[in-house]
Write a protein that holds these residues in place. Structure first.
Motif, PDB file in Angstrom:
ATOM      1  N   SER A  19      -3.781 -80.580  82.076  1.00 43.72           N
ATOM      2  CA  SER A  19      -4.693 -80.166  83.141  1.00 43.72           C
ATOM      3  C   SER A  19      -4.389 -80.872  84.462  1.00 43.72           C
ATOM      4  O   SER A  19      -4.463 -80.272  85.538  1.00 43.72           O
ATOM      5  CB  SER A  19      -6.142 -80.459  82.707  1.00 43.72           C
ATOM      6  N   ARG A  20      -4.008 -82.143  84.381  1.00 42.03           N
ATOM      7  CA  ARG A  20      -3.758 -82.925  85.599  1.00 42.03           C
ATOM      8  C   ARG A  20      -2.460 -82.521  86.294  1.00 42.03           C
ATOM      9  O   ARG A  20      -2.187 -82.975  87.403  1.00 42.03           O
ATOM     10  CB  ARG A  20      -3.771 -84.417  85.268  1.00 42.03           C
ATOM     11  N   VAL A  68      -4.723 -73.464  89.405  1.00 46.83           N
ATOM     12  CA  VAL A  68      -5.824 -73.823  88.515  1.00 46.83           C
ATOM     13  C   VAL A  68      -5.536 -73.303  87.109  1.00 46.83           C
ATOM     14  O   VAL A  68      -5.027 -72.199  86.923  1.00 46.83           O
ATOM     15  CB  VAL A  68      -7.175 -73.282  89.045  1.00 46.83           C
ATOM     16  N   ILE A  87     -14.886 -72.306  83.908  1.00 41.47           N
ATOM     17  CA  ILE A  87     -13.432 -72.175  83.795  1.00 41.47           C
ATOM     18  C   ILE A  87     -12.972 -71.012  84.672  1.00 41.47           C
ATOM     19  O   ILE A  87     -13.558 -69.931  84.638  1.00 41.47           O
ATOM     20  CB  ILE A  87     -13.027 -71.950  82.328  1.00 41.47           C
ATOM     21  N   THR A 130     -19.138 -81.708  81.913  1.00 45.50           N
ATOM     22  CA  THR A 130     -19.897 -80.756  82.738  1.00 45.50           C
ATOM     23  C   THR A 130     -21.278 -81.322  83.056  1.00 45.50           C
ATOM     24  O   THR A 130     -21.785 -81.165  84.176  1.00 45.50           O
ATOM     25  CB  THR A 130     -20.037 -79.407  81.998  1.00 45.50           C
ATOM     26  N   SER A 141     -11.829 -86.044  88.540  1.00 46.41           N
ATOM     27  CA  SER A 141     -11.709 -84.999  89.563  1.00 46.41           C
ATOM     28  C   SER A 141     -10.412 -84.210  89.396  1.00 46.41           C
ATOM     29  O   SER A 141     -10.292 -83.078  89.882  1.00 46.41           O
ATOM     30  CB  SER A 141     -11.771 -85.610  90.968  1.00 46.41           C
ATOM     31  N   CYS A 142      -9.423 -84.800  88.694  1.00 45.09           N
ATOM     32  CA  CYS A 142      -8.134 -84.130  88.479  1.00 45.09           C
ATOM     33  C   CYS A 142      -8.088 -83.348  87.163  1.00 45.09           C
ATOM     34  O   CYS A 142      -7.094 -82.679  86.879  1.00 45.09           O
ATOM     35  CB  CYS A 142      -7.001 -85.165  88.466  1.00 45.09           C
ATOM     36  N   LYS A 177      -9.345 -80.402  85.030  1.00 44.36           N
ATOM     37  CA  LYS A 177     -10.061 -79.129  85.128  1.00 44.36           C
ATOM     38  C   LYS A 177     -10.237 -78.549  83.727  1.00 44.36           C
ATOM     39  O   LYS A 177      -9.302 -78.554  82.933  1.00 44.36           O
ATOM     40  CB  LYS A 177      -9.274 -78.141  86.002  1.00 44.36           C
ATOM     41  N   GLU A 232      -6.246 -70.452  93.076  1.00 43.89           N
ATOM     42  CA  GLU A 232      -7.558 -70.289  92.444  1.00 43.89           C
ATOM     43  C   GLU A 232      -8.261 -69.015  92.896  1.00 43.89           C
ATOM     44  O   GLU A 232      -9.028 -68.411  92.143  1.00 43.89           O
ATOM     45  CB  GLU A 232      -8.433 -71.514  92.738  1.00 43.89           C
TER      46      GLU A 232
END
Length: 453
Positions: free
Chosen positions: A165-166, A173, A224, A264, A288-289, A291, A369
């Motif tokens: 994810s990072r 995204v 998502i 979340t 924050s990185c 997702k 995104e």
């Protein structure tokens, strides 16, 4: 007063004479009284002092002289007073006594009551979720940090998803990540009997897990980007990683979802007990990185025949695990019904040393995104990463458990005061990945590419 209240031992290993327990002891001894290590004192606990002494001698190795002066404590999961006694003497308890749905509840109860930190190597979703329901509030109040799945289940999946994810840098995204587990060996692959027993009992207790979930308030669902991916075929040929694959009903996807739900609800992660400003900034920057993504796990094989063998074992467990007689057959003749993958005496030293794993993470998403919100747009970007390491049950699992314990001992102020949590939300922002990389595991970026529509 603080010195008087300090526990006698940094860590107690419960179930230290079991198949996995003795490997945990061997791994822990590497860090005992090493200058840079916070592990200065340990004790071994279990039902049989003689077997514990033998496990200690085995962990030290042959011709290494008398074992170090490590206390042997008698404790039984059916005796709450013995568990209370060991919890009162240690900072952290490492629980290796499975199956956890049979033996784990009293241990978690004792730790939650005593304010003793707890880590285990469970891969049993029903046990983990039940512990959260029963003991989260008590543990949060007493200051006991309770974290299950601190082994191959489910730290490689948790850290592997975060690692993938990072590597999606804005405006790109991620939408979905599929993990493909490949077990490899120069000899035959032999699994841990307790893992097999847990799978059999998991089938038997599937309805209990469904009832437990229905009785609980709905957890927050992460937002998502883009629509959920299609389910695809039962058997997949994933050419990018060279594997045939089928869905694996393991704990990994469930544990990851629990971490993403907790994230979340707590967008900056979980607040530490007594964090410095730098630690807060580091934690918030890390999360924050990361997702969220739709996440699934498949077991892979280089041949279609290997996948058919896996499916056969799944059918045996699925059909026979629902009746008492069927479970008796499965657990009495594990080698027969697992087609040789599991046996009661476990693997030999040579089989352990020759085995390894690779876990591929195929992330699909959008290069921008803004594309994700446009109707039926399909992902146009792919990021493939990989986590790899030694044999999963007796080498990788002890490495992960011990490194998690060292982080709890050395970075306790930066971790939540207490409560029952999955490992990702607790250890994600720490240096666990770096520690694992120094101890035999690898995290690699394989490719980043555009996908044709």
């Amino acid at each position: 007063m603080e010195a008087m209240n300090k526990p006698r031992y940094d860590a107690v290993i419960l179930g230290a004479s079991g198949f996995t327990g003795k490997y945990v002891v061997r791994e822990a001894l590497k860090f005992l009284n090493v200058p840079s290590s916070p592990l200065k004192s340990i004790a071994l606990a279990g039902r049989n002092p003689s077997k514990l002494s033998q496990a200690l001698q085995w962990a030290i190795g042959p011709n290494k002289g008398p074992p170090p002066d490590i206390p042997i404590l008698t404790a039984d999961t059916s005796d709450p007073s013995s568990l209370a006694a060991i919890c009162s003497q240690t900072s952290i308890l490492l629980n290796c006594v499975g199956p956890f749905r049979l033996h784990g509840d009293p241990v978690v109860a004792a730790c939650a009551a005593a304010g003793c930190d707890y880590l285990d190597i469970s891969g049993e979703p029903e046990f983990m979720e039940r512990m959260e329901v029963k003991y989260h509030d008590r543990a949060a109040e007493s200051g006991a940090l309770v974290v299950s799945a601190c082994g191959f289940d489910s730290v490689p999946a948790e850290l592997g998803l975060m690692f993938n994810s990072r590597h999606w840098v804005a405006p790109a995204v991620v939408n979905s990540v599929e993990a493909y587990v490949s077990l490899e060996s120069e000899k035959r692959i032999v699994g841990n009997f307790a893992t097999y027993e847990s799978a059999v009992l998991g089938v038997a207790n599937a309805k209990q897990l469904q009832q437990l979930r229905r009785s609980r308030p709905r957890r927050a669902r992460p937002a998502i980007a883009g629509p959920p991916p299609s389910k695809g075929s039962t058997i997949e040929h994933q050419k990018k990683v060279g594997l045939w694959a089928v869905k694996l009903p393991s704990a990994d996807a469930i544990v990851v979802r629990r971490t993403l739900s907790t994230l979340t609800e707590n967008p900056g992660g979980l607040q530490g007990m007594n964090e410095s400003a730098d630690a807060v900034a580091k934690r918030e920057a890390f999360w924050s990185c990361v997702k969220p993504a739709h996440f699934g796990v498949k077991i892979g094989s280089k041949s279609l025949l290997g996948i058919l063998r896996i499916i056969m074992v799944g059918i045996f467990i699925g059909l026979l695990g629902n009746t008492g007689f069927g479970r008796w057959l499965l657990l009495t003749f594990p080698s027969v019904f697992s087609l040789g993958w599991f046996r009661k005496k476990g693997p030999s030293e040579e089989e352990v040393e020759s085995a390894s794993f690779k876990m591929w993470f195929v992330g699909k998403g959008f290069s921008n995104e803004s594309n994700a919100s446009q109707g039926n747009t399909k992902p146009d970007m792919e990021v493939i990463t990989r986590v790899s390491g030694p044999e999963i049950g007796y080498v990788t699992t002890p490495i992960i458990l011990v490194q998690c314990a060292l982080i709890v001992l050395s970075q306790r102020n930066n971790l939540p005061k207490g409560g029952v949590y999955p490992p990702g939300i607790v250890f994600g922002p720490t240096d666990l990945q770096e520690k694992l990389e120094k101890n035999g595991m690898s995290f690699d970026v394989i490719s980043k590419s555009s996908m044709s529509s």
